[in-house]
Write a protein that holds these residues in place. Structure first.
Motif, PDB file in Angstrom:
ATOM      1  N   LEU A 295       5.657   5.352 -12.351  1.00  0.00           N
ATOM      2  CA  LEU A 295       4.515   4.574 -12.528  1.00  0.00           C
ATOM      3  C   LEU A 295       3.239   5.376 -12.719  1.00  0.00           C
ATOM      4  CD1 LEU A 295       3.208   1.874 -11.561  1.00  0.00           C
ATOM      5  CD2 LEU A 295       3.020   2.649  -9.319  1.00  0.00           C
ATOM      6  N   ARG A 297      -1.357   5.505 -14.162  1.00  0.00           N
ATOM      7  CA  ARG A 297      -2.183   4.544 -14.582  1.00  0.00           C
ATOM      8  C   ARG A 297      -2.506   4.662 -16.118  1.00  0.00           C
ATOM      9  NH1 ARG A 297      -5.571   1.809 -11.831  1.00  0.00           N
ATOM     10  NH2 ARG A 297      -5.048   2.693  -9.948  1.00  0.00           N
ATOM     11  N   ARG A 303      -4.827   0.309 -16.058  1.00  0.00           N
ATOM     12  CA  ARG A 303      -4.092  -0.340 -15.020  1.00  0.00           C
ATOM     13  C   ARG A 303      -2.807   0.413 -14.794  1.00  0.00           C
ATOM     14  NH1 ARG A 303      -5.439  -5.799 -14.760  1.00  0.00           N
ATOM     15  NH2 ARG A 303      -3.127  -6.582 -14.633  1.00  0.00           N
ATOM     16  N   GLY A 305       1.085   0.875 -14.498  1.00  0.00           N
ATOM     17  CA  GLY A 305       2.311   0.376 -15.251  1.00  0.00           C
ATOM     18  C   GLY A 305       3.266   1.405 -15.317  1.00  0.00           C
ATOM     19  N   SER A 341       7.719   5.862 -22.542  1.00  0.00           N
ATOM     20  CA  SER A 341       6.710   5.352 -23.403  1.00  0.00           C
ATOM     21  C   SER A 341       6.004   6.201 -24.481  1.00  0.00           C
ATOM     22  CB  SER A 341       5.597   5.058 -22.234  1.00  0.00           C
ATOM     23  OG  SER A 341       4.914   5.944 -21.798  1.00  0.00           O
ATOM     24  N   PRO A 356       2.370   0.899 -21.860  1.00  0.00           N
ATOM     25  CA  PRO A 356       3.478   0.220 -20.795  1.00  0.00           C
ATOM     26  C   PRO A 356       4.780  -0.084 -21.452  1.00  0.00           C
ATOM     27  CG  PRO A 356       1.852  -1.301 -21.216  1.00  0.00           C
ATOM     28  CD  PRO A 356       1.361  -0.153 -22.061  1.00  0.00           C
ATOM     29  N   THR A 359       9.565  -4.014 -19.188  1.00  0.00           N
ATOM     30  CA  THR A 359      10.675  -4.170 -18.101  1.00  0.00           C
ATOM     31  C   THR A 359      11.226  -5.384 -17.768  1.00  0.00           C
ATOM     32  OG1 THR A 359       8.759  -4.996 -16.540  1.00  0.00           O
ATOM     33  CG2 THR A 359       8.906  -2.470 -16.890  1.00  0.00           C
ATOM     34  N   GLN A 366      10.240  -5.924 -13.158  1.00  0.00           N
ATOM     35  CA  GLN A 366       9.756  -7.069 -13.697  1.00  0.00           C
ATOM     36  C   GLN A 366       9.029  -7.870 -12.685  1.00  0.00           C
ATOM     37  OE1 GLN A 366       9.000  -7.519 -16.971  1.00  0.00           O
ATOM     38  NE2 GLN A 366       7.687  -9.072 -16.329  1.00  0.00           N
ATOM     39  N   LEU A 369       5.909  -6.348 -11.382  1.00  0.00           N
ATOM     40  CA  LEU A 369       4.811  -6.557 -12.206  1.00  0.00           C
ATOM     41  C   LEU A 369       4.328  -8.053 -12.291  1.00  0.00           C
ATOM     42  CD1 LEU A 369       5.955  -4.279 -15.214  1.00  0.00           C
ATOM     43  CD2 LEU A 369       4.301  -3.813 -13.704  1.00  0.00           C
ATOM     44  N   GLN A 373      -0.205  -7.757  -9.299  1.00  0.00           N
ATOM     45  CA  GLN A 373      -1.131  -7.210 -10.367  1.00  0.00           C
ATOM     46  C   GLN A 373      -2.130  -6.465  -9.513  1.00  0.00           C
ATOM     47  OE1 GLN A 373      -0.217  -6.921 -13.553  1.00  0.00           O
ATOM     48  NE2 GLN A 373       1.498  -7.919 -12.899  1.00  0.00           N
TER      49      GLN A 373
END
Length: 620
Positions: A295, A297, A303, A305, A341, A356, A359, A366, A369, A373
């Motif tokens: 994980l 930013r 954000r 991701g 990524s 991102p 997923t 998923q 996510l 949020q």
């Protein structure tokens, strides 16, 4: 008489001038001149003469001052530029060193090694001694007594000597029981860890992760597969410069391109991934694979991701090798279903953008996510909350100090909580008396019966011999395997009440209603190795001429602090005046040494002399 002035020295001449007065004495061939200008000697013949000074005259000196010349404006400017250039070079060198160290630190985490977990070993409690127990008891009993209250102080010291062995035995037994409990708890924890108990595994892994630069969190266990979420450093936090070299070969700082920054960040992420996997496998011996998701930013949207995920097996990680910083990028090749990524373009270069990951193939990620949020409403979970949890991943169970389970009870506290058990005569005891809560029932022994003592009893036994009808004395023999004492000091009786540095000790004789009770304390675990047996015996008072048959309601009572107790009623034999009632002896079972107890009840007609000789004591 009128004033007169006379020069009566032959050959003296006086010369007066503006420079002063000079007097000369002697002929021209050897003349001395004195006065202004100092003293000189001269010699002259005809037109020639020479002179020499006999003193030091004053010399005139002169000094010439040199005029200071101020630097020109050009010189000052040149010096200023040189100082600025030196400062800039020093700052540049410091910045280069910092950047090189930062890059080394962020890309070499995977080079660390983590020792594998081992079954925990619980440290034992501190060792106590009889001298310590006696000091604690004396402090308690002497409190409030004045220095000159000699009789009261002597009585207090006697009470302390009686209480100290029991206090020592009680505390050692209690601490041994605590150590046994801790060892059992540690064993249960280890079994749960090896069996991949989810709560145990996650707690152990998260505690290990609590000091990591890239915070990680174990979130679940499925069989032998562990799921971990890792928080990677944001790419925007990396510096925008890096060390470089000019065409002339000098060190310099150059602007970091987007592609170079991405490579740095990717190498750092790979290094953290490998280190996280290595540490997790080291902590969890039963885990064979780890599903890990990363994980961070995202730079464009700011954000949170997921930018990497995959499964890595223990075999792949432990096979290595991990020697260079560039080995960190191997995480892309040795994992299963790895997604990242940062991709490679058709020309073989790394992409300069971070996007991102999709997923949708991972329901757990998923779902996270979809339902958590950054802009969730009040009270709803967010990825930012997860980010905060990852950054402050210190288990609460380890944040507060643990209580000291090895705390030593003060003597006063022990005195209030513990009382020496009073043995009940066998004939007076009800046939089916209920056991006290938390204490094991008393085991009655028969002649010749033996049993294994629990380990708690090794740390402290209280022995009490209760009798009515005649006077008898309790004695102890500390012997080897042959049943003989190695020296007379191993014979414990009323004139020698202690041996083995207090590990075996008589506590004295006291009335208890119609009975008389003599007590002893025995610390089996503290006995020297050469002592293999401890015989508990009695002998009748030689002055009375009575035999053991005169004793009524005689009973030997033995117990330890944990509650286990044993009692034996020796036979009232009229033909003997001394008797071995019971013995404690070492025994080896399955390679482990233990202590056992045997009831005896056999005696000697010649009383204490025969009893002592039978156990190797020199009787004179």
């Amino acid at each position: 008489m009128a004033f007169g002035f006379r020069v009566g020295v032959p050959g003296m001449s006086v010369r007066i001038s503006t420079r002063g007065v000079r007097t000369s004495v002697g002929p021209r061939a050897a003349r001395i001149s004195m006065g202004s200008g100092g003293t000189r000697i001269s010699s002259g013949v005809g037109p020639f003469s020479a002179s020499s000074s006999l003193g030091t005259g004053r010399r005139r000196t002169s000094t010439t001052r040199s005029r200071a010349v101020a630097p020109s404006a050009a010189q000052l400017e040149r010096a200023r530029r040189q100082a600025e250039r030196a400062q800039q070079e020093a700052e540049r060198d410091a910045a280069i060193a910092q950047l090189e160290e930062l890059r080394r630190q962020t890309t070499s985490v995977h080079l660390q090694s983590f020792p594998p977990a081992r079954p925990p070993v619980v440290p034992g409690p501190q060792q106590l001694s009889l001298a310590w127990a006696l000091g604690e008891a004396q402090t308690h009993h002497l409190a409030g007594l004045g220095v000159f209250a000699r009789a009261e102080r002597a009585a207090a010291k006697r009470r302390a000597e009686e209480d100290a062995p029991a206090y020592l035995a009680a505390e050692e037994a209690r601490l041994h029981a605590v150590h046994s409990e801790l060892t059992a708890e540690a064993g249960q924890w280890w079994q749960a860890l090896v069996a991949n108990d989810e709560e145990t595994v996650c707690e152990a892994v998260n505690y290990a992760f609590s000091d990591n630069t890239a915070a990680g969190c174990a979130v679940g266990v499925d069989g032998d597969v562990l799921s971990v979420v890792m928080r990677q450093q944001d790419i925007d936090s990396l510096p925008d410069q890096m060390p470089g070299v000019t065409p002339s070969g000098r060190l310099t700082l150059k602007t970091l391109s987007k592609r170079d920054r991405t490579l740095w960040w990717l190498t750092s992420m790979g290094s953290n991934i490998v280190a996280t996997l290595k540490e997790a496998f080291a902590v969890t011996p039963g885990i064979t694979a780890i599903d890990l998701a990363v994980l961070t930013r995202l730079p464009n949207t700011q954000r949170l991701g997921f930018v990497a995920y995959g499964r890595w097996t223990r075999q792949a990680i432990e096979a290595g090798p991990w020697r260079e910083t560039t080995d960190a990028l191997r995480f892309l090749d040795i994992g299963q279903d790895v997604a990242c990524s940062v991709t490679t373009t058709a020309s073989g270069n790394l992409s300069s953008s971070i996007k991102p990951l999709d997923t949708s193939r991972l329901p757990g990620l998923q779902s996270l996510l979809d339902h958590a949020q950054d802009d969730a409403g009040p009270g709803e979970g967010t990825l930012a909350d997860l980010d905060g949890d990852l950054r402050a991943n210190v288990p609460a169970a380890h944040s507060a100090p643990l209580p000291d389970r090895y705390r030593i009870r003060p003597f006063a506290e022990w005195k209030n909580q513990t009382a020496c058990p009073t043995p009940r005569p066998a004939s007076a005891a009800p046939p089916h008396s209920p056991a006290l809560p938390g204490r094991a029932p008393t085991t009655a022994l028969t002649p010749g019966q033996n049993l294994t003592l629990p380990e708690e009893a090794w740390q402290g036994l209280l022995i009490a011999f209760s009798f009515v009808g005649a006077d008898a004395d309790l004695t102890l023999f500390l012997t080897g395997t042959n049943g003989q004492v190695s020296c007379d000091e191993d014979f414990i009786f009323y004139n020698q009440p202690s041996a083995a540095q207090g590990a075996a000790r008589l506590l004295g004789k006291q009335p208890d209603g119609p009975h008389t009770v003599e007590r002893a304390a025995l610390h089996l675990a503290a006995l020297p190795a050469h002592i293999q047996r401890v015989t508990v015996a009695i002998n009748m008072d030689v002055d009375t001429g009575l035999s053991c048959g005169a004793l009524t309601h005689a009973s030997l009572y033995m117990d330890c602090v944990t509650g286990a107790a044993w009692t034996f009623q020796p036979p009232a034999d009229p033909d003997v005046r001394a008797m071995a009632i019971a013995e404690f002896y070492r025994h080896t079972t399955n390679g482990q040494q233990i202590w056992k107890l045997r009831a005896i009840g056999q005696g000697w007609a010649d009383g204490l002399d025969g009893l002592a000789r039978a156990h190797g004591v020199n009787v004179t």
